[in-house]
Design an enzyme around this catalytic site. Sequence first.
Site, mmCIF file in Angstrom:
data_model
loop_
_atom_site.group_PDB
_atom_site.id
_atom_site.type_symbol
_atom_site.label_atom_id
_atom_site.label_comp_id
_atom_site.label_asym_id
_atom_site.label_seq_id
_atom_site.Cartn_x
_atom_site.Cartn_y
_atom_site.Cartn_z
ATOM 1 C CG ASP A 406 -1.877 -1.307 1.220
ATOM 2 O OD1 ASP A 406 -2.040 -1.583 0.054
ATOM 3 O OD2 ASP A 406 -2.512 -1.290 2.404
HETATM 4 P P1 NDP Z 1 0.828 -3.910 3.131
HETATM 5 O O1 NDP Z 1 -0.015 -4.512 4.221
HETATM 6 O O2 NDP Z 1 0.246 -2.955 2.373
HETATM 7 O O3 NDP Z 1 1.495 -5.061 2.322
HETATM 8 C C1 NDP Z 1 2.283 -6.078 2.668
HETATM 9 C C2 NDP Z 1 2.574 -6.795 1.751
HETATM 10 O O4 NDP Z 1 3.640 -7.873 2.160
HETATM 11 C C3 NDP Z 1 1.396 -7.857 1.260
HETATM 12 O O5 NDP Z 1 0.878 -7.437 -0.102
HETATM 13 C C4 NDP Z 1 2.185 -9.282 1.286
HETATM 14 O O6 NDP Z 1 2.041 -9.755 -0.262
HETATM 15 C C5 NDP Z 1 3.505 -8.888 1.528
HETATM 16 N N1 NDP Z 1 4.110 -10.077 2.335
HETATM 17 C C6 NDP Z 1 3.323 -10.847 3.388
HETATM 18 N N2 NDP Z 1 4.437 -11.606 4.042
HETATM 19 C C7 NDP Z 1 5.398 -11.546 3.272
HETATM 20 C C8 NDP Z 1 6.657 -12.329 3.339
HETATM 21 N N3 NDP Z 1 6.922 -13.439 4.052
HETATM 22 N N4 NDP Z 1 7.373 -12.150 2.455
HETATM 23 C C9 NDP Z 1 7.541 -11.220 1.271
HETATM 24 N N5 NDP Z 1 6.142 -10.397 1.390
HETATM 25 C C10 NDP Z 1 5.454 -10.724 2.265
HETATM 26 O O7 NDP Z 1 1.970 -3.301 3.784
HETATM 27 P P2 NDP Z 1 2.523 -1.894 3.900
HETATM 28 O O8 NDP Z 1 3.585 -1.813 4.832
HETATM 29 O O9 NDP Z 1 2.851 -1.404 2.301
HETATM 30 O O10 NDP Z 1 1.599 -0.735 4.251
HETATM 31 C C11 NDP Z 1 0.855 -0.830 5.644
HETATM 32 C C12 NDP Z 1 -0.467 -0.828 5.546
HETATM 33 O O11 NDP Z 1 -1.064 -1.007 6.962
HETATM 34 C C13 NDP Z 1 -1.140 0.541 5.076
HETATM 35 O O12 NDP Z 1 -2.118 0.301 4.363
HETATM 36 C C14 NDP Z 1 -1.200 1.195 6.370
HETATM 37 O O13 NDP Z 1 -2.213 2.184 6.175
HETATM 38 C C15 NDP Z 1 -1.809 0.045 7.289
HETATM 39 N N6 NDP Z 1 -1.642 0.419 8.625
HETATM 40 C C16 NDP Z 1 -0.414 0.754 9.329
HETATM 41 C C17 NDP Z 1 -0.281 1.031 10.547
HETATM 42 C C18 NDP Z 1 1.018 1.572 11.223
HETATM 43 O O14 NDP Z 1 1.025 2.141 12.231
HETATM 44 N N7 NDP Z 1 1.966 1.200 10.542
HETATM 45 C C19 NDP Z 1 -1.603 0.981 11.574
HETATM 46 C C20 NDP Z 1 -2.773 0.580 10.787
HETATM 47 C C21 NDP Z 1 -2.907 0.345 9.495
HETATM 48 P P3 NDP Z 1 2.177 -11.297 -0.503
HETATM 49 O O15 NDP Z 1 1.119 -11.869 0.373
HETATM 50 O O16 NDP Z 1 1.809 -11.568 -2.000
HETATM 51 O O17 NDP Z 1 3.567 -11.744 0.007
#
Ligand code: NDP
Length: 481
Positions: A406
């Site tokens: 994201d």
């Molecule tokens: P995202 O949640 O957008 O994406 C994380 C990605 O990590 C997934 O698409 C997943 O894809 C991938 N992933 C998961 N496990 C693994 C793994 N073992 N190896 C490689 N990839 C992996 O994360 P972002 O950090 O980009 O964004 C954070 C989001 O969380 C934002 O939308 C934010 O608004 C929200 N948020 C953040 C808060 C904060 O305080 N930081 C609080 C509340 C919400 P795949 O499954 O294909 O591997």
Amino acid sequence: MAGILAQQLPEQALQFAYLVSGIMFIQGLRDMTHPRTATRGNLISSGGMFLAVAVTILWFEILTPAILAAGLLIGGVVGAYLAVAVETTEMPQLVGLFNGFGGGASAVVAGAELVDVLAGSGDLGVGLTASAAIAAIIGSVTFSGSFVASGKLHGIVGESPVSTNVGHALKVTFLGVALVAGAVLVVQPSLFGGVPTAEWVPVYWVIVAAALLLGIFLVVPIGGADMPVVISLLNSYSGLAAATTGFVLNNTVLIIAGTLVGAAGMILTIIMCESMNRSLANVFFGGLGGDDTAEEMEDIYEGQITETSPEEVTMLLETAERVVIVPGYGMAVAQAQHAVAELVDLLEDSGVDVEFGIHPVAGRMPGHMNALLAEADVPYDKMRELEEVNPTFSQTDLVIVTGANDVVNPRANEDDDSPIAGMPILNVEDARHVVVNKRSLSPGFSGIANPLFARDNTSMLFGDAKASMQSLVNEYKESNS
Ligand code: NDP
């Protein structure tokens, strides 16, 4: 009951000790605003808390040594276990539980003081009853709300957002009951012409019961994805509950500490909302509704995805002069920070300029990425914030996005209807090449497709973040040996 210190020292000594504790809390918080001084800040704040607790126990002699020792032992063992056993990715729910206990303790202590006063002089001033009613409402909402929030984050309570008219009506009803009971507690006995007696105590527990139900019905409808924001807000509430209990007990240090927690939690909540470009009302009543269908994702990705391999990425690394690494939630899940740090060391040894682009809400809690990278000994001056790093992408040869989604999704700028519309993102596509490392094309937290993956200058390095980063380390070492 006067304790050992009260028998030997004037009252001013107690207030002075509380003042020193308050100053230590403030200095500690100040130090915690920078990673370099954060450990010291933590120690200073803990020292302030130790001083406040020790002085209170010795001044008032509120506990027998046996109960005190038992409390220290149980608390110490539970604390040590949690410190070792809880994963960093589970930190938000742990903080949630701590908030809940803080709020609950405030409500119980305020109630106990009320009972105590009634049993003694029976003189219930408005200041006391009003503070106790407020502490009961905020503390109880915090207690039950925090447990629901932690349960949602831990997958024990259903995560999906639910919004029903019955739910809204129940919220209003419980709030109404809590407020009316609170008002009764405050205006008695003048309203009813009675003298305060222990018979008034049940009114306090009516407030507590209604507020406990209110906390549950406030948090249950909110989606699991928004829980970190809710937990931050409840953290603020736990501070406010403690501060009001400080007024009930007439305890200066509790007022100071509670107010600091209340303000810090509120500031953090606002920062989180702003970083996601959402209002607090939207978090509580709107819900993050992204849920692209498989067809919608297919429309964006079909025929547009270029897959790459560790060998190809290593070739890009060998010709790069400047590399930016963008970590996200997946790096935390995979615990890939050590492999990432090793890759950075190798690149720097070869004269490559490497920095990290850290989005304020990358991961699942504020400072999540900074904490993980610091654990892997990445120097703080390599971690660039969004505003600092965005203008540098156009002079960057390669961006490696690992486990982030994201926070690099250009739909935030391009699609006004997307759930992340307007959220500031890291504009990685301005770089010459972008390599996105994740396991699949699955969406992230917001549940929507990411057109970055389909861009001409983007290649996908599919795989677990730790395994992929380790492969890059191995390839890079091999080709430079
Ligand atoms: P995202 O949640 O957008 O994406 C994380 C990605 O990590 C997934 O698409 C997943 O894809 C991938 N992933 C998961 N496990 C693994 C793994 N073992 N190896 C490689 N990839 C992996 O994360 P972002 O950090 O980009 O964004 C954070 C989001 O969380 C934002 O939308 C934010 O608004 C929200 N948020 C953040 C808060 C904060 O305080 N930081 C609080 C509340 C919400 P795949 O499954 O294909 O591997």
